[in-house]
Write a protein that holds these residues in place. Structure first.
Motif, PDB file in Angstrom:
ATOM      1  N   ASN A   8      -9.234   2.862   3.305  1.00 45.94           N
ATOM      2  CA  ASN A   8      -8.496   1.768   3.286  1.00 45.94           C
ATOM      3  C   ASN A   8      -9.108   0.818   2.350  1.00 45.94           C
ATOM      4  O   ASN A   8      -8.064   0.327   1.426  1.00 45.94           O
ATOM      5  CB  ASN A   8      -8.443   1.108   4.747  1.00 45.94           C
ATOM      6  CG  ASN A   8      -7.857   1.996   5.652  1.00 45.94           C
ATOM      7  OD1 ASN A   8      -6.842   2.449   5.773  1.00 45.94           O
ATOM      8  ND2 ASN A   8      -8.448   1.854   7.081  1.00 45.94           N
TER       9      ASN A   8
ATOM     10  N   PHE B  57      -7.964   2.244  -1.163  1.00 48.52           N
ATOM     11  CA  PHE B  57      -6.574   2.130  -1.241  1.00 48.52           C
ATOM     12  C   PHE B  57      -6.152   0.750  -1.833  1.00 48.52           C
ATOM     13  O   PHE B  57      -5.201   0.712  -2.707  1.00 48.52           O
ATOM     14  CB  PHE B  57      -5.606   2.556   0.007  1.00 48.52           C
ATOM     15  CG  PHE B  57      -4.241   2.537  -0.129  1.00 48.52           C
ATOM     16  CD1 PHE B  57      -3.388   3.131  -0.831  1.00 48.52           C
ATOM     17  CD2 PHE B  57      -3.763   0.879   0.197  1.00 48.52           C
ATOM     18  CE1 PHE B  57      -2.146   2.851  -1.187  1.00 48.52           C
ATOM     19  CE2 PHE B  57      -2.458   0.699   0.414  1.00 48.52           C
ATOM     20  CZ  PHE B  57      -1.616   1.402  -0.540  1.00 48.52           C
ATOM     21  N   GLU B  58      -6.623  -0.307  -1.106  1.00 51.17           N
ATOM     22  CA  GLU B  58      -6.150  -1.698  -1.241  1.00 51.17           C
ATOM     23  C   GLU B  58      -6.817  -1.823  -2.828  1.00 51.17           C
ATOM     24  O   GLU B  58      -5.952  -2.685  -3.694  1.00 51.17           O
ATOM     25  CB  GLU B  58      -6.831  -2.602  -0.396  1.00 51.17           C
ATOM     26  CG  GLU B  58      -6.348  -2.272   1.056  1.00 51.17           C
ATOM     27  CD  GLU B  58      -4.925  -3.017   0.961  1.00 51.17           C
ATOM     28  OE1 GLU B  58      -4.611  -3.712   0.330  1.00 51.17           O
ATOM     29  OE2 GLU B  58      -4.100  -2.531   1.633  1.00 51.17           O
TER      30      GLU B  58
ATOM     31  N   TYR C 271      -4.334  -0.075  -5.058  1.00 50.57           N
ATOM     32  CA  TYR C 271      -2.694  -0.690  -5.119  1.00 50.57           C
ATOM     33  C   TYR C 271      -2.895  -1.830  -5.834  1.00 50.57           C
ATOM     34  O   TYR C 271      -1.883  -2.135  -6.568  1.00 50.57           O
ATOM     35  CB  TYR C 271      -2.713  -1.076  -3.355  1.00 50.57           C
ATOM     36  CG  TYR C 271      -1.153  -1.588  -3.097  1.00 50.57           C
ATOM     37  CD1 TYR C 271      -0.240  -0.533  -3.031  1.00 50.57           C
ATOM     38  CD2 TYR C 271      -0.951  -2.848  -3.027  1.00 50.57           C
ATOM     39  CE1 TYR C 271       1.008  -1.081  -2.611  1.00 50.57           C
ATOM     40  CE2 TYR C 271       0.303  -3.287  -2.665  1.00 50.57           C
ATOM     41  CZ  TYR C 271       1.277  -2.514  -2.564  1.00 50.57           C
ATOM     42  OH  TYR C 271       2.462  -2.828  -2.116  1.00 50.57           O
TER      43      TYR C 271
ATOM     44  N   LYS D 202       4.957  -0.222   0.863  1.00 47.92           N
ATOM     45  CA  LYS D 202       3.641  -0.514   0.861  1.00 47.92           C
ATOM     46  C   LYS D 202       2.871   0.737   1.712  1.00 47.92           C
ATOM     47  O   LYS D 202       1.963   1.298   1.625  1.00 47.92           O
ATOM     48  CB  LYS D 202       2.672  -1.468   0.849  1.00 47.92           C
ATOM     49  CG  LYS D 202       1.020  -1.695   0.819  1.00 47.92           C
ATOM     50  CD  LYS D 202       0.524  -2.855   0.810  1.00 47.92           C
ATOM     51  CE  LYS D 202      -0.929  -2.929   0.692  1.00 47.92           C
ATOM     52  NZ  LYS D 202      -1.611  -3.997   0.885  1.00 47.92           N
TER      53      LYS D 202
ATOM     54  N   LYS E 173       0.974   3.954   0.847  1.00 46.98           N
ATOM     55  CA  LYS E 173      -0.432   4.415   1.363  1.00 46.98           C
ATOM     56  C   LYS E 173      -0.368   5.598   2.127  1.00 46.98           C
ATOM     57  O   LYS E 173      -1.368   6.592   2.061  1.00 46.98           O
ATOM     58  CB  LYS E 173      -0.826   3.139   2.343  1.00 46.98           C
ATOM     59  CG  LYS E 173      -2.155   3.173   2.889  1.00 46.98           C
ATOM     60  CD  LYS E 173      -2.475   1.958   3.918  1.00 46.98           C
ATOM     61  CE  LYS E 173      -4.110   2.232   4.126  1.00 46.98           C
ATOM     62  NZ  LYS E 173      -4.432   1.031   4.998  1.00 46.98           N
TER      63      LYS E 173
ATOM     64  N   THR F 237      -2.866   8.358   0.785  1.00 48.97           N
ATOM     65  CA  THR F 237      -3.957   8.794   1.658  1.00 48.97           C
ATOM     66  C   THR F 237      -3.969  10.269   2.421  1.00 48.97           C
ATOM     67  O   THR F 237      -4.878  10.796   2.729  1.00 48.97           O
ATOM     68  CB  THR F 237      -4.309   7.814   2.917  1.00 48.97           C
ATOM     69  OG1 THR F 237      -3.177   7.708   3.611  1.00 48.97           O
ATOM     70  CG2 THR F 237      -4.859   6.372   2.131  1.00 48.97           C
TER      71      THR F 237
END
Length: 137
Positions: free
Chosen positions: A25, A28-29, A32, A90, A94, A98
């Motif tokens: 997580n 990913f952020e 992003y 988003k 994601k 993922t």
């Protein structure tokens, strides 16, 4: 005393060798943000430029030139597109990333796209995709 020092040494060795769990997580952020996806997704809505000439020339090819020109000139060169739900986009983005990349791969991608060369590569890819899209239309 020797036993205490030995235990302390073993504890420190274990602490140093323990692997840090990578959080997908978090990675990913980072990815992003590095890709500037918020800005990209937000830009999809609003005014979109189009080329009436490109769109209608082939469709109207059998018409006399004067009629074809009248149709082309009557078509607007910009249209309004609905804005997209950035949060929903988003979540989908994601979910897909993922499912395709491990936490380690997300970290590597985030590291790369956070660098200057990664940003340059990302912009180049977008420009290339736009060029391909325009040439195929």
């Amino acid at each position: 005393m020797n036993k205490v020092l030995l235990l302390l040494f073993i504890f420190l060795a274990c602490a140093c060798t323990s692997t840090h769990k990578i959080d997908s997580n978090v990675e990913f952020e980072r990815l992003y943000a590095a890709l500037k996806m918020e800005e990209i997704l937000s830009s999809f809505g609003g005014e979109v430029n189009i080329s009436p000439e490109k769109i209608l020339s082939e469709i109207l090819r059998d018409l006399p030139e004067s009629q074809k020109r009248a149709f082309i000139e009557s078509m607007p060169s910009t249209v309004m597109a609905d804005t997209i739900n950035v949060n929903a986009a988003k979540i989908i983005f994601k979910s897909k990333l993922t499912s395709l990349l491990t936490a380690q791969e997300l970290k590597i991608a985030a590291d790369f796209y956070s660098s200057n060369i990664g940003l340059k590569a990302h912009r180049a890819i977008i420009d290339a995709e736009i060029a391909v899209s325009e040439s195929l239309n």
